[in-house]
Motif scaffolding. Sequence first.
Motif, PDB file in Angstrom:
ATOM      1  N   LEU A   2       0.845  -1.198   0.000  1.00 13.96           N
ATOM      2  CA  LEU A   2       0.000   0.000   0.000  1.00 13.96           C
ATOM      3  C   LEU A   2       0.872   1.236   0.000  1.00 13.96           C
ATOM      4  CD1 LEU A   2      -2.768   1.431   0.308  1.00 13.96           C
ATOM      5  CD2 LEU A   2      -2.431   1.272   2.792  1.00 13.96           C
ATOM      6  N   ASN A   3       0.579   2.177  -0.912  1.00 15.20           N
ATOM      7  CA  ASN A   3       1.254   3.476  -0.969  1.00 15.20           C
ATOM      8  C   ASN A   3       0.207   4.572  -0.914  1.00 15.20           C
ATOM      9  OD1 ASN A   3       2.977   1.443  -2.600  1.00 15.20           O
ATOM     10  ND2 ASN A   3       4.415   3.091  -2.162  1.00 15.20           N
ATOM     11  N   ALA A   4       0.500   5.623  -0.175  1.00  9.82           N
ATOM     12  CA  ALA A   4      -0.431   6.742  -0.068  1.00  9.82           C
ATOM     13  C   ALA A   4       0.352   8.019   0.204  1.00  9.82           C
ATOM     14  CB  ALA A   4      -1.457   6.501   1.038  1.00  9.82           C
ATOM     15  N   GLY A   5      -0.217   9.152  -0.228  1.00  9.09           N
ATOM     16  CA  GLY A   5       0.459  10.417   0.001  1.00  9.09           C
ATOM     17  C   GLY A   5      -0.450  11.603  -0.255  1.00  9.09           C
ATOM     18  N   TYR A   6      -0.055  12.731   0.318  1.00  4.89           N
ATOM     19  CA  TYR A   6      -0.768  14.006   0.100  1.00  4.89           C
ATOM     20  C   TYR A   6       0.280  15.054  -0.235  1.00  4.89           C
ATOM     21  CZ  TYR A   6      -3.168  18.405   1.019  1.00  4.89           C
ATOM     22  OH  TYR A   6      -3.688  19.674   0.900  1.00  4.89           O
ATOM     23  N   ILE A   7       0.080  15.754  -1.362  1.00  2.76           N
ATOM     24  CA  ILE A   7       0.995  16.818  -1.754  1.00  2.76           C
ATOM     25  C   ILE A   7       0.200  18.032  -2.184  1.00  2.76           C
ATOM     26  CG2 ILE A   7       2.859  15.265  -2.464  1.00  2.76           C
ATOM     27  CD1 ILE A   7       1.958  15.595  -5.338  1.00  2.76           C
ATOM     28  N   THR A   8       0.823  19.182  -2.038  1.00  5.28           N
ATOM     29  CA  THR A   8       0.215  20.432  -2.471  1.00  5.28           C
ATOM     30  C   THR A   8       1.230  21.200  -3.301  1.00  5.28           C
ATOM     31  OG1 THR A   8      -0.999  22.391  -1.729  1.00  5.28           O
ATOM     32  CG2 THR A   8       0.932  21.749  -0.447  1.00  5.28           C
ATOM     33  N   PHE A   9       0.767  22.129  -4.104  1.00 12.16           N
ATOM     34  CA  PHE A   9       1.633  22.922  -4.977  1.00 12.16           C
ATOM     35  C   PHE A   9       2.677  23.623  -4.113  1.00 12.16           C
ATOM     36  CE2 PHE A   9       1.566  26.502  -8.413  1.00 12.16           C
ATOM     37  CZ  PHE A   9       2.801  26.070  -8.853  1.00 12.16           C
ATOM     38  N   ASP A  10       3.967  23.316  -4.348  1.00 14.51           N
ATOM     39  CA  ASP A  10       4.995  23.835  -3.437  1.00 14.51           C
ATOM     40  C   ASP A  10       5.097  25.358  -3.454  1.00 14.51           C
ATOM     41  OD1 ASP A  10       6.125  24.106  -5.920  1.00 14.51           O
ATOM     42  OD2 ASP A  10       7.902  22.901  -5.510  1.00 14.51           O
ATOM     43  N   GLN A  11       4.704  26.000  -4.551  1.00 13.11           N
ATOM     44  CA  GLN A  11       4.755  27.457  -4.587  1.00 13.11           C
ATOM     45  C   GLN A  11       3.574  28.093  -3.861  1.00 13.11           C
ATOM     46  OE1 GLN A  11       5.465  29.063  -8.508  1.00 13.11           O
ATOM     47  NE2 GLN A  11       6.953  27.476  -9.025  1.00 13.11           N
ATOM     48  N   GLN A  12       2.598  27.277  -3.455  1.00 12.62           N
ATOM     49  CA  GLN A  12       1.490  27.786  -2.653  1.00 12.62           C
ATOM     50  C   GLN A  12       1.581  27.321  -1.198  1.00 12.62           C
ATOM     51  OE1 GLN A  12      -1.895  26.232  -4.794  1.00 12.62           O
ATOM     52  NE2 GLN A  12      -1.996  27.977  -6.175  1.00 12.62           N
ATOM     53  N   ALA A  13       2.315  26.227  -0.960  1.00 13.57           N
ATOM     54  CA  ALA A  13       2.376  25.656   0.382  1.00 13.57           C
ATOM     55  C   ALA A  13       3.018  26.607   1.391  1.00 13.57           C
ATOM     56  CB  ALA A  13       3.153  24.339   0.354  1.00 13.57           C
ATOM     57  N   ASN A  14       3.944  27.457   0.950  1.00 16.97           N
ATOM     58  CA  ASN A  14       4.638  28.359   1.873  1.00 16.97           C
ATOM     59  C   ASN A  14       4.012  29.749   1.923  1.00 16.97           C
ATOM     60  OD1 ASN A  14       5.344  29.240  -0.641  1.00 16.97           O
ATOM     61  ND2 ASN A  14       7.561  29.177  -0.332  1.00 16.97           N
ATOM     62  N   ARG A  15       2.784  29.894   1.396  1.00 21.22           N
ATOM     63  CA  ARG A  15       2.112  31.188   1.417  1.00 21.22           C
ATOM     64  C   ARG A  15       0.887  31.107   2.329  1.00 21.22           C
ATOM     65  NH1 ARG A  15       0.923  32.543  -4.711  1.00 21.22           N
ATOM     66  NH2 ARG A  15      -0.296  34.180  -3.640  1.00 21.22           N
ATOM     67  N   PRO A  16       0.771  32.008   3.301  1.00 21.70           N
ATOM     68  CA  PRO A  16      -0.327  31.934   4.274  1.00 21.70           C
ATOM     69  C   PRO A  16      -1.600  32.667   3.865  1.00 21.70           C
ATOM     70  CG  PRO A  16       1.226  33.618   4.960  1.00 21.70           C
ATOM     71  CD  PRO A  16       1.773  33.022   3.690  1.00 21.70           C
ATOM     72  N   ASP A  17      -1.586  33.350   2.700  1.00 24.76           N
ATOM     73  CA  ASP A  17      -2.761  34.137   2.335  1.00 24.76           C
ATOM     74  C   ASP A  17      -3.886  33.249   1.820  1.00 24.76           C
ATOM     75  OD1 ASP A  17      -0.650  33.857   0.345  1.00 24.76           O
ATOM     76  OD2 ASP A  17      -2.021  34.825  -1.042  1.00 24.76           O
ATOM     77  N   GLU A  18      -5.037  33.843   1.605  1.00 22.32           N
ATOM     78  CA  GLU A  18      -6.240  33.103   1.247  1.00 22.32           C
ATOM     79  C   GLU A  18      -6.050  32.341  -0.072  1.00 22.32           C
ATOM     80  OE1 GLU A  18     -11.031  33.918   0.459  1.00 22.32           O
ATOM     81  OE2 GLU A  18      -9.671  35.584   0.956  1.00 22.32           O
ATOM     82  N   GLY A  19      -6.539  31.116  -0.090  1.00 25.21           N
ATOM     83  CA  GLY A  19      -6.439  30.290  -1.278  1.00 25.21           C
ATOM     84  C   GLY A  19      -5.121  29.578  -1.434  1.00 25.21           C
ATOM     85  N   ASN A  20      -4.229  29.737  -0.467  1.00 25.75           N
ATOM     86  CA  ASN A  20      -2.923  29.085  -0.521  1.00 25.75           C
ATOM     87  C   ASN A  20      -2.716  28.286   0.762  1.00 25.75           C
ATOM     88  OD1 ASN A  20      -1.709  30.174  -3.105  1.00 25.75           O
ATOM     89  ND2 ASN A  20      -2.191  32.105  -2.075  1.00 25.75           N
ATOM     90  N   GLY A  21      -1.463  28.028   1.103  1.00 32.56           N
ATOM     91  CA  GLY A  21      -1.181  27.225   2.289  1.00 32.56           C
ATOM     92  C   GLY A  21      -1.146  25.734   1.959  1.00 32.56           C
ATOM     93  N   PHE A  22      -0.814  24.939   2.969  1.00 32.93           N
ATOM     94  CA  PHE A  22      -0.599  23.509   2.761  1.00 32.93           C
ATOM     95  C   PHE A  22      -1.886  22.767   2.411  1.00 32.93           C
ATOM     96  CE2 PHE A  22       0.228  19.147   4.434  1.00 32.93           C
ATOM     97  CZ  PHE A  22       1.231  18.810   3.549  1.00 32.93           C
ATOM     98  N   PHE A  23      -3.018  23.222   2.934  1.00 36.30           N
ATOM     99  CA  PHE A  23      -4.271  22.498   2.716  1.00 36.30           C
ATOM    100  C   PHE A  23      -5.222  23.192   1.740  1.00 36.30           C
ATOM    101  CE2 PHE A  23      -2.891  21.055   6.942  1.00 36.30           C
ATOM    102  CZ  PHE A  23      -2.862  19.687   6.721  1.00 36.30           C
TER     103      PHE A  23
END
Length: 532
Positions: free
Chosen positions: A321-342
């Motif tokens: 079994l393999n599983a993972g969660y990734i987000t766009f790295d250029q948005q993951a380090n931005r805290p403003d609306e519509g960005n961030g890790f989730f």
Amino acid sequence: MLKVLWNYGLVIPAFVNGFFILTSDASATEMLNVSDQNEPLAQVTSVSELYDVQPTDWAFQALQSLVERYGVIAGYPDGTFKGNRALTRYEFAAGLNAALSRLNELIATNTADLVRQEDLATLQKLQAEFASELVALRGKLDALEARTAQVEGNQFSTTTKLVGDATFVVADTFGDRVNNTPADDTKDNTNAVFAYRTRLSFQTSFTGRDQLTTILTQNTIPNLTSTTGTSMTRFTFDAEGREGIYLSQLVYRFPVGKQGTIWIGPRALQPAIFTPTLNASVGGLNGAASRFATFNPTIYRPGFDGAGAAFAYKFNNQLQLNAGYITFDQQANRPDEGNGFFNGNNAALAQLTISPNRQLDIGLTYVHKYFGNGSFNLTGGTGSTFARNPFGQNATKTDNFGLQFNWRASTRFHLGGWFGYTLANQLSNGDNDATIINAALTFGFPDLFKEGNLGGFIIGVPPKVTSNDYRPTPTAARREDPDTSLHLEAFYTFRVNDNIRITPSCYLITKPEHNDANDPIWVGTLRTTFTF
């Protein structure tokens, strides 16, 4: 005390002389023969009990002494010695420990005939005969120690290994540029190119079982989309619009127990890193040249460089079994609306890999993707424009299902392939649905014409929109692909040596953009790959 030292001085040369032809004792045998590890190993008392040792063998007398005088050889459960087999470090350590333990036992019991007078005379004769060689050997060892100390004092790192590769590419395309408006100019204006990609990979381990991978890349290989009018012509190794030297990957992997592995990465943690793509026969550094033919694009290409975490758990040799969660790295380090890790563009993947036998692997995969803003690339830079962006610049989610397989029919022929099915849903400015499919069959021919070479052929359908409710305007046509393109690709990798490979390849796109109004496009490449 002097007597003990004298005994050691007499016996150790005999043990060392015999030990270097020793294959294994009982402990070493258990380490190699896992299937026999519960079977008791009876002590061999005569060299004649070892069926594969003959009196004419050059080491017969030494083995006879170790077996019959000192009793430090047990042999394998089948009564063989396997003297021509290579000795591992673990076996050496186990055998040496057994020999020294027996030595201590013999000295403790003060065996009277431990060393005979003729043994001592033989040792003295050998010492005199090889006196000059021993002096030379001591000098070489001293020089080696000095060089080793110099290397250790100036080494790059005690924990990091540096590896790299360089790829030279000569390529050109043939056929009219894609354009769905016949009145517009569609003349092929693509010129031949000579470009390169270089990568330096720093592989760092802190425990011996983990690895931190840091890759620096410079890439001048062009993205052919703008000159051919379609992403169906893209290379798997193109620069993706980046210039100069850049950090292309930063991922840390470490084990959890004996069956689990975890990946954490703030830069380019891609599904193909933590999930088996089951396309090794034609993918990889020296495989297919096109972006589509590398592996199932809607599954293993999220459409962005990922930052996130993943894990794998191997239940047994038949199930993983393999599983993972990734987000766009250029948005993951931005805290403003519509960005961030989730809240940024993201993908969550789970795959069950089933291996009913050693020849067949089957992957059942599900990927959920979300695109809220920025780049909308549902199919990983492959397929038609409608497939990559079925609803324009409106927020979209997709449920992607993949079936992959690889059948190693023989050592010279591998059959693989995949089928991808995507359900897309528009989340903003409307509620429309679209269906996207893609599929391929791959044929791999390892060691074709010569050991180390690889031939491959791929036939497939790049991502295509088969149905779509969305219309850009009320009177506009739906963003559906009217026809079906075929991707046909062949390549042959010639192994010059362990570090250099040359790969000519060619692929044909029929009805580019899944539109019969477009003429076929050919792409030819010749690439040379250096690994070091």
